[in-house]
Design an enzyme around this catalytic site. Structure first.
Site, PDB file in Angstrom:
ATOM      1  CE  LYS A 137      26.776 -48.273   6.354  1.00 36.93           C
ATOM      2  NZ  LYS A 137      27.648 -48.171   5.197  1.00 36.93           N
ATOM      3  CB  THR A 156      31.596 -38.848   7.120  1.00 38.23           C
ATOM      4  OG1 THR A 156      31.440 -39.858   6.110  1.00 38.23           O
ATOM      5  CG2 THR A 156      30.268 -38.703   7.870  1.00 38.23           C
ATOM      6  CB  SER A 210      21.810 -38.664   3.358  1.00 33.40           C
ATOM      7  OG  SER A 210      21.762 -39.614   2.335  1.00 33.40           O
ATOM      8  CD  GLN A 218      20.805 -41.854  12.745  1.00 31.12           C
ATOM      9  OE1 GLN A 218      20.566 -42.198  13.879  1.00 31.12           O
ATOM     10  NE2 GLN A 218      19.959 -42.059  11.757  1.00 31.12           N
ATOM     11  CE1 TYR A 225      22.570 -41.320  19.297  1.00 32.30           C
ATOM     12  CE2 TYR A 225      22.469 -41.381  16.901  1.00 32.30           C
ATOM     13  CZ  TYR A 225      22.093 -41.897  18.121  1.00 32.30           C
ATOM     14  OH  TYR A 225      21.249 -42.970  18.179  1.00 32.30           O
ATOM     15  N   GLY A 240      30.154 -52.021  -0.028  1.00 31.60           N
ATOM     16  CA  GLY A 240      31.125 -53.111   0.045  1.00 31.60           C
ATOM     17  C   GLY A 240      31.883 -53.207   1.354  1.00 31.60           C
ATOM     18  CD  GLU A 277      24.921 -55.950  -6.077  1.00 31.13           C
ATOM     19  OE1 GLU A 277      25.046 -56.850  -6.940  1.00 31.13           O
ATOM     20  OE2 GLU A 277      25.709 -55.000  -5.969  1.00 31.13           O
ATOM     21  CB  ALA A 317      21.166 -51.335  -6.889  1.00 31.03           C
ATOM     22  CG  ASN A 369      18.488 -46.692  12.057  1.00 30.71           C
ATOM     23  OD1 ASN A 369      17.922 -46.919  13.131  1.00 30.71           O
ATOM     24  ND2 ASN A 369      19.779 -46.437  11.982  1.00 30.71           N
TER      25      ASN A 369
END
Lengths: 311, 311
Positions: free
Chosen positions: A50, A72, A75, A80, A112, A178, A201, A205, A303
């Site tokens: 990310k 943004t 959670s 982060q 951060y 996505g 996937e 879900a 994480n």
């Protein structure tokens, strides 16, 4: 989104990210019956791919926009990522999080120096709160997965991967919102001779799987999956790319995800999130299809609460 | 043991081992107040540096000796290392293990087609059984830490490390039987301009610390330490090297080991054994000494039962 944009993004974010290593394991290859290469974005700054999209999106803002900050709602890892990328670029980051978000996630953002704005834990409350910050502060809104500059930033993981391993026949990524698979599909389209992109996937879900069948963005009614990063649905910016360039979506069961995760921990000695184990689970449950091929897997992140493991 | 022997070993074992990566973490550096580089032998074949010494020792045998096989007594990483190195060189491996060794350790040896010979769980029974195999089969005995070719093989981790990071001021290793630190000290002596070597040991099994004070090999009466790889004592082949070339031994408490291990897991996203966390614990508890320096840590291994963690 053009090839030039991807190349520019790679150059632009390079000082702010790690070029992550690619690892493999002879034992896992023997078990899978193919050559599996793991692109370790769990070693990325803040522990997930990310960072690439967040950095690229903030770098794309004008000086004036940067002065007003970014906002943004997330959670997860994107919170982060935005906080860290903003900190590095001296930009104020407002992170909207539900009141009941785990303390460990809040602490991550605080590390951060992101400013947390708490809200109720409904999607509507999150969006409304982010909208208010955007209006009050003039902050630029960053979406975790459905924004061009985020998708383009994410593509750089696959660009590096294909540069180091041009022999890859397939790249698999997990599919949540996505943003990763769309970026990966663009990279394979522009930078590979012939490399398929496949999504993986959880069966619990499987909105992307159903979306590719119905041709429109489907959502999940429930999502009892250990892969907590993959509960979100596709968006109008990434879905057209996925429709056009992604080969297919493979669904896997919960027990297969946990088994794949444990194998990666034990054999590769790396810590990966449950979401990151989903593509390897897809390989293990479809051995005939991948037999003897060169398979790339983007390990999306690492994480995980090590005091609360699914095995 | 000469520089030429070390260079020869590095060349000789190269086809049978991984050149392991060196990783670092900005957050851990900030926390420690120095630059810490982790040489990831947890990514080594079979998951530990022991592969280096085992491979070098077997490669050093004559064709005739190889035909008669090798024997060792170990219930830890060296058992797997000998089994795997022997398998790769088409040599029969006899591994003497106590009857009550954990099934996971036995399975590890079987994966690499080592032949397990069970014995009672006393040191005497182990040594006696290994001696019998040596006599019956003519197999060559390999010691986990107190044998020249094993020490020389182990030195190659530090040779690679110094080659990639010649700026290292210090290398720290955990100290168990003394084979890793002795090899590392030789490598630093022959290949570094000026790089100290420091050992790290649990306070609960501080035999090496006491040995350097008394000038003779001390043992542990008890060893209530989570660092199960570090309970053994030094030997007559490695102790003279340690006395000559090792700067000192730092002792750390159990809680510090567990804390350091958890930090490495959570921040670096890599799986390390408790023993491997001991050097980082030593850095964290001696910040003044290491301030702003370039510190190398040899991460000895990553073979840990993930269903039975100390945190």
């Amino acid at each position: 989104m053009t090839k030039a944009q991807l190349i520019q993004a790679q150059k632009r974010i390079q000082p702010f990210i790690h070029k992550t290593p690619v690892l493999s394991s002879q034992l896992l290859n023997e078990m899978a019956g193919c050559n599996v290469f793991f692109k370790c974005e769990n070693f990325q700054k803040m522990g997930a791919f990310k960072m690439r999209g967040a950095a690229n999106a903030i770098l794309n803002l004008s000086e004036k926009e940067r002065q007003r900050g970014v906002v943004t709602h997330s959670s997860g890892n994107f919170a982060q990522a935005v906080a860290l990328a903003a900190q590095k670029l001296n930009v104020k980051a407002y992170i909207v999080m539900p009141k009941n978000a785990p303390q460990v996630k809040k602490d991550g953002v605080k590390t951060y120096q992101g400013e947390i704005i708490e809200c109720e834990s409904t999607p509507e409350a999150r969006e409304q709160t982010a909208k208010e910050i955007k209006e009050q502060k003039g902050a630029s809104f960053l979406h975790p997965s459905n924004q061009d500059e985020v998708i383009i930033g994410n593509s750089t993981a696959a660009i590096e991967f294909l540069d180091e391993h041009p022999e890859l026949d397939v790249i698999l990524t997990p599919v949540g919102g996505g943003g990763l698979i769309a970026g990966t599909a663009l990279a394979a389209h522009y930078f590979a001779e012939s490399c398929n992109v496949i999504g993986a996937e959880p069966l619990e879900a499987d909105d992307a799987y159903r979306s590719l069948i119905s041709g429109k963005i489907e959502t999940n009614d429930s999502f009892h999956t250990v892969a907590d990063g993959l509960r979100t649905h596709l968006g109008d910016r990434n879905f057209p790319i996925i429709k056009k360039y992604v080969d297919k979506i493979i669904r896997v069961e919960e027990a297969e995800i946990v088994k794949a995760m444990q194998l990666i921990w034990e054999r590769m000695k790396i810590i990966v999130e449950p979401s990151s184990a989903v593509p390897f689970a897809a390989v293990l449950t479809n051995k005939e299809e991948f037999k003897n091929k060169n398979i790339g897997i983007i390990v999306s992140g690492g994480n995980v609460d090590i005091n609360n493991l699914p095995f």
